[in-house]
Design an enzyme around this catalytic site. Sequence first.
Site, PDB file in Angstrom:
ATOM      1  N   ASP A   1       6.024   0.245   2.075  1.00 16.39           N
ATOM      2  CA  ASP A   1       5.131   0.964   2.989  1.00 16.39           C
ATOM      3  C   ASP A   1       5.726   1.027   4.396  1.00 16.39           C
ATOM      4  O   ASP A   1       6.466   0.128   4.798  1.00 16.39           O
ATOM      5  CB  ASP A   1       3.762   0.256   3.014  1.00 16.39           C
ATOM      6  CG  ASP A   1       2.681   1.126   3.625  1.00 16.39           C
ATOM      7  OD1 ASP A   1       2.885   2.347   3.761  1.00 16.39           O
ATOM      8  OD2 ASP A   1       1.624   0.577   3.983  1.00 16.39           O
TER       9      ASP A   1
ATOM     10  N   ARG B   1      -3.133  -4.785   1.857  1.00 23.79           N
ATOM     11  CA  ARG B   1      -3.899  -4.147   0.772  1.00 23.79           C
ATOM     12  C   ARG B   1      -3.049  -4.078  -0.478  1.00 23.79           C
ATOM     13  O   ARG B   1      -1.822  -4.125  -0.401  1.00 23.79           O
ATOM     14  CB  ARG B   1      -4.204  -2.677   1.138  1.00 23.79           C
ATOM     15  CG  ARG B   1      -5.299  -2.416   2.095  1.00 23.79           C
ATOM     16  CD  ARG B   1      -5.603  -0.917   2.094  1.00 23.79           C
ATOM     17  NE  ARG B   1      -4.494  -0.126   2.610  1.00 23.79           N
ATOM     18  CZ  ARG B   1      -4.235   0.061   3.902  1.00 23.79           C
ATOM     19  NH1 ARG B   1      -4.998  -0.498   4.814  1.00 23.79           N
ATOM     20  NH2 ARG B   1      -3.215   0.802   4.276  1.00 23.79           N
TER      21      ARG B   1
ATOM     22  N   ARG C   1      -1.351  14.003  -0.533  1.00 25.17           N
ATOM     23  CA  ARG C   1      -0.629  14.202   0.735  1.00 25.17           C
ATOM     24  C   ARG C   1      -0.305  15.688   0.927  1.00 25.17           C
ATOM     25  O   ARG C   1      -0.359  16.469  -0.030  1.00 25.17           O
ATOM     26  CB  ARG C   1       0.672  13.388   0.711  1.00 25.17           C
ATOM     27  CG  ARG C   1       0.379  11.921   0.808  1.00 25.17           C
ATOM     28  CD  ARG C   1       1.596  11.116   1.164  1.00 25.17           C
ATOM     29  NE  ARG C   1       1.174   9.741   1.401  1.00 25.17           N
ATOM     30  CZ  ARG C   1       1.906   8.818   1.969  1.00 25.17           C
ATOM     31  NH1 ARG C   1       3.123   9.084   2.371  1.00 25.17           N
ATOM     32  NH2 ARG C   1       1.446   7.599   2.151  1.00 25.17           N
TER      33      ARG C   1
ATOM     34  N   ARG D   1       4.394  -6.628   0.187  1.00 22.26           N
ATOM     35  CA  ARG D   1       4.040  -5.361   0.824  1.00 22.26           C
ATOM     36  C   ARG D   1       4.602  -5.344   2.237  1.00 22.26           C
ATOM     37  O   ARG D   1       4.419  -6.296   2.994  1.00 22.26           O
ATOM     38  CB  ARG D   1       2.527  -5.131   0.869  1.00 22.26           C
ATOM     39  CG  ARG D   1       2.212  -3.773   1.514  1.00 22.26           C
ATOM     40  CD  ARG D   1       0.770  -3.361   1.429  1.00 22.26           C
ATOM     41  NE  ARG D   1       0.619  -1.974   1.869  1.00 22.26           N
ATOM     42  CZ  ARG D   1      -0.261  -1.121   1.380  1.00 22.26           C
ATOM     43  NH1 ARG D   1      -1.069  -1.483   0.424  1.00 22.26           N
ATOM     44  NH2 ARG D   1      -0.324   0.122   1.841  1.00 22.26           N
TER      45      ARG D   1
ATOM     46  N   ASN E   1      -1.127   9.511  -3.896  1.00 18.43           N
ATOM     47  CA  ASN E   1      -0.161  10.220  -3.036  1.00 18.43           C
ATOM     48  C   ASN E   1      -0.121  11.730  -3.318  1.00 18.43           C
ATOM     49  O   ASN E   1       0.368  12.501  -2.498  1.00 18.43           O
ATOM     50  CB  ASN E   1       1.253   9.642  -3.196  1.00 18.43           C
ATOM     51  CG  ASN E   1       1.445   8.303  -2.526  1.00 18.43           C
ATOM     52  OD1 ASN E   1       2.270   7.483  -2.941  1.00 18.43           O
ATOM     53  ND2 ASN E   1       0.686   8.032  -1.464  1.00 18.43           N
ATOM     54  N   TRP E   2      -0.670  12.165  -4.463  1.00 18.94           N
ATOM     55  CA  TRP E   2      -0.726  13.617  -4.740  1.00 18.94           C
ATOM     56  C   TRP E   2      -1.620  14.324  -3.721  1.00 18.94           C
ATOM     57  O   TRP E   2      -1.580  15.545  -3.597  1.00 18.94           O
ATOM     58  CB  TRP E   2      -1.236  13.904  -6.161  1.00 18.94           C
ATOM     59  CG  TRP E   2      -0.275  13.511  -7.240  1.00 18.94           C
ATOM     60  CD1 TRP E   2      -0.455  12.544  -8.174  1.00 18.94           C
ATOM     61  CD2 TRP E   2       1.033  14.067  -7.510  1.00 18.94           C
ATOM     62  NE1 TRP E   2       0.652  12.451  -9.002  1.00 18.94           N
ATOM     63  CE2 TRP E   2       1.571  13.381  -8.618  1.00 18.94           C
ATOM     64  CE3 TRP E   2       1.796  15.079  -6.913  1.00 18.94           C
ATOM     65  CZ2 TRP E   2       2.828  13.664  -9.142  1.00 18.94           C
ATOM     66  CZ3 TRP E   2       3.059  15.363  -7.436  1.00 18.94           C
ATOM     67  CH2 TRP E   2       3.561  14.664  -8.534  1.00 18.94           C
TER      68      TRP E   2
ATOM     69  N   SER F   1      -3.732  -1.420  -2.774  1.00 12.91           N
ATOM     70  CA  SER F   1      -3.637   0.035  -2.981  1.00 12.91           C
ATOM     71  C   SER F   1      -3.453   0.447  -4.447  1.00 12.91           C
ATOM     72  O   SER F   1      -2.577   1.266  -4.756  1.00 12.91           O
ATOM     73  CB  SER F   1      -2.517   0.621  -2.127  1.00 12.91           C
ATOM     74  OG  SER F   1      -2.736   0.349  -0.773  1.00 12.91           O
TER      75      SER F   1
ATOM     76  N   ARG G   1       5.459   5.690   9.576  1.00 13.15           N
ATOM     77  CA  ARG G   1       5.389   5.087  10.921  1.00 13.15           C
ATOM     78  C   ARG G   1       6.787   4.864  11.500  1.00 13.15           C
ATOM     79  O   ARG G   1       7.021   5.058  12.684  1.00 13.15           O
ATOM     80  CB  ARG G   1       4.616   3.759  10.859  1.00 13.15           C
ATOM     81  CG  ARG G   1       3.116   3.951  10.956  1.00 13.15           C
ATOM     82  CD  ARG G   1       2.371   2.743  10.491  1.00 13.15           C
ATOM     83  NE  ARG G   1       2.408   2.628   9.036  1.00 13.15           N
ATOM     84  CZ  ARG G   1       2.096   1.522   8.367  1.00 13.15           C
ATOM     85  NH1 ARG G   1       1.751   0.448   9.032  1.00 13.15           N
ATOM     86  NH2 ARG G   1       2.130   1.517   7.059  1.00 13.15           N
ATOM     87  N   TRP G   2       7.715   4.486  10.642  1.00 17.90           N
ATOM     88  CA  TRP G   2       9.103   4.259  11.081  1.00 17.90           C
ATOM     89  C   TRP G   2       9.671   5.560  11.674  1.00 17.90           C
ATOM     90  O   TRP G   2      10.288   5.559  12.730  1.00 17.90           O
ATOM     91  CB  TRP G   2       9.929   3.813   9.871  1.00 17.90           C
ATOM     92  CG  TRP G   2      11.334   3.401  10.156  1.00 17.90           C
ATOM     93  CD1 TRP G   2      11.777   2.149  10.475  1.00 17.90           C
ATOM     94  CD2 TRP G   2      12.505   4.234  10.110  1.00 17.90           C
ATOM     95  NE1 TRP G   2      13.144   2.151  10.628  1.00 17.90           N
ATOM     96  CE2 TRP G   2      13.616   3.415  10.406  1.00 17.90           C
ATOM     97  CE3 TRP G   2      12.729   5.586   9.833  1.00 17.90           C
ATOM     98  CZ2 TRP G   2      14.921   3.904  10.448  1.00 17.90           C
ATOM     99  CZ3 TRP G   2      14.030   6.076   9.884  1.00 17.90           C
ATOM    100  CH2 TRP G   2      15.107   5.234  10.185  1.00 17.90           C
TER     101      TRP G   2
ATOM    102  N   SER H   1       2.108   6.945  -5.688  1.00 19.26           N
ATOM    103  CA  SER H   1       0.856   6.590  -6.361  1.00 19.26           C
ATOM    104  C   SER H   1       0.105   7.841  -6.788  1.00 19.26           C
ATOM    105  O   SER H   1       0.375   8.941  -6.294  1.00 19.26           O
ATOM    106  CB  SER H   1      -0.031   5.775  -5.410  1.00 19.26           C
ATOM    107  OG  SER H   1      -0.545   6.612  -4.393  1.00 19.26           O
TER     108      SER H   1
HETATM  109  C1  FPP Z   1       5.068   4.659   1.815  1.00 16.84           C
HETATM  110  O1  FPP Z   1       5.280   4.888   3.190  1.00 16.84           O
HETATM  111  C2  FPP Z   1       6.168   5.154   1.019  1.00 16.84           C
HETATM  112  C3  FPP Z   1       6.074   6.100   0.024  1.00 16.84           C
HETATM  113  C4  FPP Z   1       4.800   6.734  -0.345  1.00 16.84           C
HETATM  114  C5  FPP Z   1       7.242   6.578  -0.703  1.00 16.84           C
HETATM  115  C6  FPP Z   1       8.317   5.595  -1.044  1.00 16.84           C
HETATM  116  C7  FPP Z   1       9.516   6.357  -1.357  1.00 16.84           C
HETATM  117  C8  FPP Z   1      10.776   6.043  -1.002  1.00 16.84           C
HETATM  118  C9  FPP Z   1      11.171   4.815  -0.323  1.00 16.84           C
HETATM  119  C10 FPP Z   1      11.833   7.053  -1.288  1.00 16.84           C
HETATM  120  C11 FPP Z   1      12.708   6.920  -2.448  1.00 16.84           C
HETATM  121  C12 FPP Z   1      12.317   5.979  -3.513  1.00 16.84           C
HETATM  122  C13 FPP Z   1      13.043   5.792  -4.638  1.00 16.84           C
HETATM  123  C14 FPP Z   1      12.534   4.803  -5.617  1.00 16.84           C
HETATM  124  C15 FPP Z   1      14.294   6.509  -4.937  1.00 16.84           C
HETATM  125  P1  FPP Z   1       4.214   5.785   3.952  1.00 16.84           P
HETATM  126  O2  FPP Z   1       4.673   7.194   3.888  1.00 16.84           O
HETATM  127  O3  FPP Z   1       2.854   5.559   3.396  1.00 16.84           O
HETATM  128  O4  FPP Z   1       4.331   5.231   5.411  1.00 16.84           O
HETATM  129  P2  FPP Z   1       3.149   5.120   6.510  1.00 16.84           P
HETATM  130  O5  FPP Z   1       2.130   4.169   5.933  1.00 16.84           O
HETATM  131  O6  FPP Z   1       3.854   4.569   7.694  1.00 16.84           O
HETATM  132  O7  FPP Z   1       2.611   6.486   6.728  1.00 16.84           O
END
Ligand code: FPP
Length: 245
Positions: free
Chosen positions: A20, A194, A71, A188, A68-69, A196, A24-25, A65
Amino acid sequence: MSTIPINTERLPEHIAIIMDGNGRWAKQKGKFRVFGHENGVKAVREVSEGCAELGIKYLTLYAFSTENWNRPKIEINALMSLLVNTIKKETKTLMKNGIKLEAIGDRTMLPIDCRKELEEAIEITKNNTKMTLVLALSYSAKWDIVNATKDIVKRALEGDINLDDVNETLINNTLTTHKYPHPELMVRTSGEHRISNFLLWEIAYSELYFTNVLWPDFRKEHLHEAILDYQNRERRFGKTSEQLA
Ligand code: FPP
């Protein structure tokens, strides 16, 4: 950073990670969210390599997840392209490191190119034995539990099982995670506390480790810190300390 060595006799067999903080990064750097996901790939490589080096047998990564669909379409498309390209590019590295790739989740939801690339990599790496890397893709624990329940009810209606056959073992064996031991350690990143909808059944007795590090910054030393923290925990499984001694 800790200098205490990891006890290789007391490693978790299975580590599950909620990756996660990519968004934000990226935001902190004034970039689009996708930039964070792209940089998250480096962390995926680091933890996979780090786990294989230590002798961890299973690593499950929550890559996408069911939720995530929901988004924005542009982010979903970028994530799917990133997955296709990463799987394609990394298959050689998986072979070199003896890593078998597997996936849990509703593959029918994935775009066809993503599914094809994933299935090819699963086929190519299927005889590797050093470690199994499980990608949770279009996965949620509730999705898995609902499907397992449907399967059990169907078998009951068809007369293959009856009420007394329903127990923890049957439920466990009906989940898509049945091939893997339950994770002893769940990590996490990004400071969120969480679960999730990730592996709800399987983490009943997992040790939970939360770190403020954002996923794209996660490196082997952070993995080592999580494992060291795990090794300092007393896993009681409902018993008392005295009973364990
Ligand atoms: C959560 O960060 C991250 C994801 C929903 C996607 C994870 C995917 C990768 C690291 C890319 C490639 C993966 C593989 C296995 C090749 P977020 O977007 O929810 O961050 P935020 O909470 O800061 O908004």
